[in-house]
Design an enzyme around this catalytic site. Structure first.
Site, PDB file in Angstrom:
ATOM      1  N   THR A  18      12.765  -9.957   6.778  1.00 16.11           N
ATOM      2  CA  THR A  18      12.437  -8.531   6.843  1.00 16.11           C
ATOM      3  C   THR A  18      13.167  -7.820   5.704  1.00 16.11           C
ATOM      4  OG1 THR A  18      14.281  -8.156   8.378  1.00 16.11           O
ATOM      5  CG2 THR A  18      12.100  -8.540   9.345  1.00 16.11           C
ATOM      6  N   HIS A  63       9.287  -3.674  15.448  1.00 12.19           N
ATOM      7  CA  HIS A  63       8.882  -4.831  14.660  1.00 12.19           C
ATOM      8  C   HIS A  63       8.954  -6.127  15.457  1.00 12.19           C
ATOM      9  CE1 HIS A  63       9.147  -2.108  11.261  1.00 12.19           C
ATOM     10  NE2 HIS A  63      10.405  -1.872  11.544  1.00 12.19           N
ATOM     11  N   HIS A 109       8.939 -13.673  17.016  1.00 11.87           N
ATOM     12  CA  HIS A 109       7.801 -13.434  16.121  1.00 11.87           C
ATOM     13  C   HIS A 109       6.576 -14.122  16.708  1.00 11.87           C
ATOM     14  CE1 HIS A 109      10.172 -11.906  12.665  1.00 11.87           C
ATOM     15  NE2 HIS A 109      11.111 -12.695  13.167  1.00 11.87           N
TER      16      HIS A 109
END
Length: 289
Positions: free
Chosen positions: A206, A74, A105
């Site tokens: 998340t 992720h 991210h």
């Protein structure tokens, strides 16, 4: 027999606990859908209240040490090795928080003044009175995240290069940590001017989206080149698909208060803001004296 195995896997979280993607947010756990203090949010001056906080007191972030980097399916996650964990207090935080890990991210999760940055770094901390991050997320104010935004530069950022070389090598390998070849310093990934930031109460971004997280998103950015961003975008998931999107959609503010500490004052504050800030500083100075 198959039913028994399935139930056991479900109870241990092996079926759905780790299997989620940014393309199926509607299927994330219940709190992610119903929570009223979720992250990320859109940060703008129009929603923020100016507030003067004491400066951050940060210890150990400048240590040069070894680090492990992994593609967790992720994000690109960094964990420091062989040192006493860096800690932070002050800056309006209610306690002392210990660094657990860093992760990235691409593009940014928070937007600022309606702009989504090419990269956002999260330095995830837990309050030291808790044993670890897993325990801390169960408690209000147990977790504090420092968010650092990166803006595009024509030139590569030198501090990123050792990290990106490893990311490029493990982009197709999930869950296998690699040692960075060069020493790592968390301080290199913090803005030099940490005085300006947004502050609000939010959540993990998340599953399971635990609330009670103290968010600090610095207003001053770090540079990164388009070529360096593309290395992140080449990372793959467990399913061997490109992890081109790993940011959660913006969440409703609801009734939360967002605070803003302004810095640098000369370029980013209006005359009114400067007056308010200077008044706050003079009151603080008189108390210290």
């Amino acid at each position: 027999m198959f039913l028994v195995i399935f139930v056991l896997l479900f109870l241990t979280g092996s079926v759905f606990g780790n299997h989620w993607t940014y393309n199926d947010e509607g299927e994330w756990s219940n709190l992610c859908q119903t929570g009223k203090s979720q992250s990320p949010i859109a940060l703008t001056r129009s929603i923020a209240i100016l507030k003067e906080f004491h400066p951050f007191s940060m210890h150990g972030y400048g240590q040069s040490t070894t680090a492990l980097l992994q593609n967790n399916g992720h994000s690109a996650e960094v964990r420091l090795q062989n040192i006493e964990a860096p800690t932070v207090h002050g800056g309006g935080l209610p306690g002392t928080y210990q660094l657990d890990h860093l992760h990235f991210h691409w593009q940014s999760e928070h937007t600022m003044n309606n702009y989504r940055f090419p990269l956002e770094l999260h330095l995830v901390h837990f309050e030291q009175k808790h044993r670890n991050l897993s325990e801390a997320v169960k408690h209000p104010h147990g977790v504090a995240v420092l968010g650092v935004l990166f803006d595009l530069s024509l030139d590569d950022d030198e501090d990123f290069q050792p990290l990106l070389e490893i990311i490029d090598n493990l982009k197709e390998t999930v869950g296998e940590p690699r040692h960075l070849k060069d020493v790592f310093s968390a301080k290199s990934f913090l803005p030099r001017d940490k005085g300006g930031f947004y502050r609000y109460q939010g959540s993990l971004t998340t599953p399971g989206c635990n609330e009670g997280v103290i968010w600090t998103v610095f207003t001053n950015t770090l540079p990164i080149s388009p070529k360096q961003v593309k290395i992140f975008e080449a990372m793959q998931t467990e399913e061997k698909t490109a992890l081109t999107k790993n940011y959660r959609s913006l969440q409703a503010l609801n009734d939360r208060t967002v605070y803003l500490r302004v810095s640098p004052m000369r370029s980013s504050a209006t005359s009114l803001e400067l007056s308010v800030m200077l008044l706050g500083l003079s009151v603080l100075y008189s108390k210290l004296c």
